[in-house]
Scaffold this active site. Structure first.
Site, PDB file in Angstrom:
ATOM      1  N   CYS A  73      -5.284  12.612  13.958  1.00 34.12           N
ATOM      2  CA  CYS A  73      -5.055  11.228  13.560  1.00 34.12           C
ATOM      3  C   CYS A  73      -4.963  10.377  14.817  1.00 34.12           C
ATOM      4  CB  CYS A  73      -3.749  11.149  12.780  1.00 34.12           C
ATOM      5  SG  CYS A  73      -3.264   9.492  12.330  1.00 34.12           S
ATOM      6  N   ARG A 129      -8.366  -1.055   5.003  1.00 38.72           N
ATOM      7  CA  ARG A 129      -7.572   0.006   4.363  1.00 38.72           C
ATOM      8  C   ARG A 129      -6.223  -0.529   3.909  1.00 38.72           C
ATOM      9  NH1 ARG A 129      -6.746   5.132   7.814  1.00 38.72           N
ATOM     10  NH2 ARG A 129      -5.490   5.447   5.964  1.00 38.72           N
ATOM     11  N   ILE A 174       8.469   6.885  16.922  1.00 32.98           N
ATOM     12  CA  ILE A 174       8.043   7.651  15.743  1.00 32.98           C
ATOM     13  C   ILE A 174       6.746   8.431  16.015  1.00 32.98           C
ATOM     14  CG2 ILE A 174       7.479   7.540  13.264  1.00 32.98           C
ATOM     15  CD1 ILE A 174      10.294   6.546  13.773  1.00 32.98           C
ATOM     16  N   ARG A 187       0.886  14.079  13.685  1.00 30.35           N
ATOM     17  CA  ARG A 187       1.183  13.954  12.259  1.00 30.35           C
ATOM     18  C   ARG A 187       0.985  15.243  11.452  1.00 30.35           C
ATOM     19  NH1 ARG A 187      -1.009   8.423   9.886  1.00 30.35           N
ATOM     20  NH2 ARG A 187       0.785   8.642   8.530  1.00 30.35           N
ATOM     21  N   ARG A 205      -4.637  10.171   5.038  1.00 36.34           N
ATOM     22  CA  ARG A 205      -3.640  11.243   5.085  1.00 36.34           C
ATOM     23  C   ARG A 205      -2.682  11.209   3.906  1.00 36.34           C
ATOM     24  NH1 ARG A 205      -3.326  13.414   9.961  1.00 36.34           N
ATOM     25  NH2 ARG A 205      -1.236  14.147   9.524  1.00 36.34           N
ATOM     26  N   ASP A 242       5.254   0.587  11.960  1.00 34.49           N
ATOM     27  CA  ASP A 242       4.086  -0.124  11.427  1.00 34.49           C
ATOM     28  C   ASP A 242       4.047  -1.600  11.830  1.00 34.49           C
ATOM     29  OD1 ASP A 242       3.194   2.194  10.279  1.00 34.49           O
ATOM     30  OD2 ASP A 242       3.880   1.724   8.255  1.00 34.49           O
ATOM     31  N   LYS A 259       0.833  -1.214   0.000  1.00 32.57           N
ATOM     32  CA  LYS A 259       0.000   0.000   0.000  1.00 32.57           C
ATOM     33  C   LYS A 259       0.865   1.261   0.000  1.00 32.57           C
ATOM     34  CE  LYS A 259      -1.557   1.408   4.229  1.00 32.57           C
ATOM     35  NZ  LYS A 259      -1.167   2.784   4.556  1.00 32.57           N
ATOM     36  N   ASN A 260       1.871   1.291   0.870  1.00 32.12           N
ATOM     37  CA  ASN A 260       2.656   2.520   1.023  1.00 32.12           C
ATOM     38  C   ASN A 260       3.655   2.738  -0.108  1.00 32.12           C
ATOM     39  OD1 ASN A 260       1.211   3.103   3.263  1.00 32.12           O
ATOM     40  ND2 ASN A 260       2.813   2.594   4.742  1.00 32.12           N
TER      41      ASN A 260
END
Ligand code: EPU
Length: 419
Positions: free
Chosen positions: A115, A395, A325, A120, A91, A303, A22-23
């Site tokens: 978020c 998602r 993070i 963020r 986002r 993640d 996805k990213n």
């Protein structure tokens, strides 16, 4: 609203093919705006975030068709606005800012707002664009960027930012002169985007390192490109094998992209055989508690923090998990506690004391990776877990319940109204 019912206790066995990331797909899709014409992307996962990016591109005038490959025709872009309705659900919509400014010298993008995992902000994207000559104004909740010309600049990111690096790399492709990005993100998805932009004719050097140099060119042309495998999906299924004491072959991945993750699993006593494009993973029932802190790539990814925590809840000792993070990425902790986990939060550190067994309970998904961690906890728990708000899962995980049930998980999606 759909929910998942998971009956825990079944060790998983078999093979899982890893989907496209996805990213990676999202920035590649945004990048199509930078060159007029027909682009083709392969290995694009079928996910809600991909649908959202398609809607955004379509809103702007692109024609998108997702058969085997995703074809995007950007010949007729007529709207340079990313509306609030789309940005608030995803986002990553902010990724259209760089390419729009590069090609049209103008863009209007809704500010993302709050978020679940942290503040963020996008201040670092905007500061870098200003350095490149973009005038930025905030109007009615929208960032409006305009530039007569974009000029190359030396940009030092105060903090490593993945989409920030991607946005500025895209903007710099059509700027006058040379842009140097220092303290750039080194994620494989950044490298994949640089590769794609180079196929379009961009001049980029150094992607994958912390300094990226982009020499602006006059124009780019459309190109075809393949989305890289999803390293976070792969890490999540590693955890699924480990937490159930099962054996899985994960196929179609890039093991070199998850070295920091696979090493932690090995440290936790999980057996692993690593091939060119597969990993065989075997849990042996005993999980050693190990410490983890999240960092930008090549460090352990934020993640994967929630999923690794799920594993540590049944570790044989105490594990310290530090989230470096995002300041608020512990929403899964309270839900895991409902399943019998023993976790204490101390600022950005979770102290996870392993318990013998988790027990099934009704829990609620709060963000994408938190949802995945609850599925993992549920696979290991005694009894049935009901997970609500699984739209978060849709998602970012392609066909997760199908992939898991094909390897022996007792998992079922139940369609329902309301919560
Ligand atoms: N940050 C700022 N200002 C900025 C940009 C970032 O302060 O202008 C801060 C953030 O608040 C955060 C840190 O810098 O504390 C790093 O954020 P980054 O910008 O790298 O995150 P992102 O680009 O918005 C991407 C992924 C996320 C992933 C993070 C970190 C995409 C589309 N999203 O987000 O993925 O967690 O990098 O690796 O690539 C997910 O897939 O579940 C997900 C959240």
């Amino acid at each position: 609203m759909d929910k998942l019912l998971v009956e825990g206790g079944a060790p998983l066995g078999g093979e899982i093919r890893i989907s496209g990331a996805k990213n990676c797909a999202l920035p590649l899709m945004a990048a199509t705006l930078i060159a007029c014409g027909k682009h083709r992307l392969s290995n694009v996962p079928r996910l809600r975030d991909i649908m959202t990016m398609r809607s955004l591109l379509a809103h702007m005038g692109a024609v998108c068709e997702h058969a085997t490959d995703l074809e995007i025709d950007t010949s007729d872009i007529h709207t340079l606005t990313a509306p609030y309705e789309l940005v608030k659900t995803m986002r990553a919509s902010v990724l259209v800012l760089g390419p729009m400014l590069a090609r049209y010298r103008r863009a209007r993008v809704s500010l993302p707002g709050g978020c679940a995992i942290g503040a963020r902000p996008i201040n670092l994207h905007l500061k870098a664009l200003e350095q490149m000559g973009v005038e930025i104004a905030l109007e009615h909740g929208y960032v409006v960027g305009e530039a007569k010309r974009l000029r190359g600049a030396r940009i030092v990111f105060e903090q490593v930012t993945v989409t920030g690096t991607e946005n500025i790399m895209m903007a710099a492709c059509l700027a006058d002169g040379v842009t140097v990005l220092e303290n750039a993100a080194r994620e494989p998805e950044v490298v994949a985007l640089a590769d794609y932009l180079r196929l379009m004719g961009a001049q980029i050097e150094g992607a994958g390192g912390d300094e990226i140099t982009i020499t602006g060119v006059a124009e780019l042309h459309p190109a075809c490109c393949e989305v890289i495998p999803d390293r976070i999906e792969a890490g999540t299924y590693l955890a699924a094998a480990a937490i159930t004491g099962g054996s899985l072959r994960l196929k179609g991945l890039r093991p070199e992209h998850i070295l920091s993750v696979s090493q932690k699993f090995v440290d936790a006593g999980i057996s692993m055989e690593i091939g060119d494009d597969f990993i065989d993973v075997r849990g042996n029932g005993r999980i050693c508690s190990v410490n983890v802190d999240t960092r930008p790539y090549p460090g352990f990814p934020t993640d994967m923090q929630a999923q690794f925590m799920a594993l540590m809840t049944i570790g044989d000792g105490v594990s310290l998990i530090e989230e470096r993070i995002f300041e608020n990425r512990f929403m899964h902790v309270l839900e895991m506690e409902r399943m019998g986990a023993d976790i204490e939060l101390d600022g950005r550190t979770a102290i996870v004391r392993g318990v013998k067994k988790l027990s099934g309970a009704p829990v609620m998904a709060t963000d994408l990776r938190a949802s995945a961690s609850l599925v993992l906890a549920a696979l290991a728990a005694e009894g049935t877990t009901e997970i609500t708000r699984i739209y978060h899962l849709d998602r970012g995980y392609e066909a997760i319940e199908k992939k898991l049930s094909a390897v022996g998980a007792r998992i079922e999606r139940v369609s329902g109204k309301g919560e």
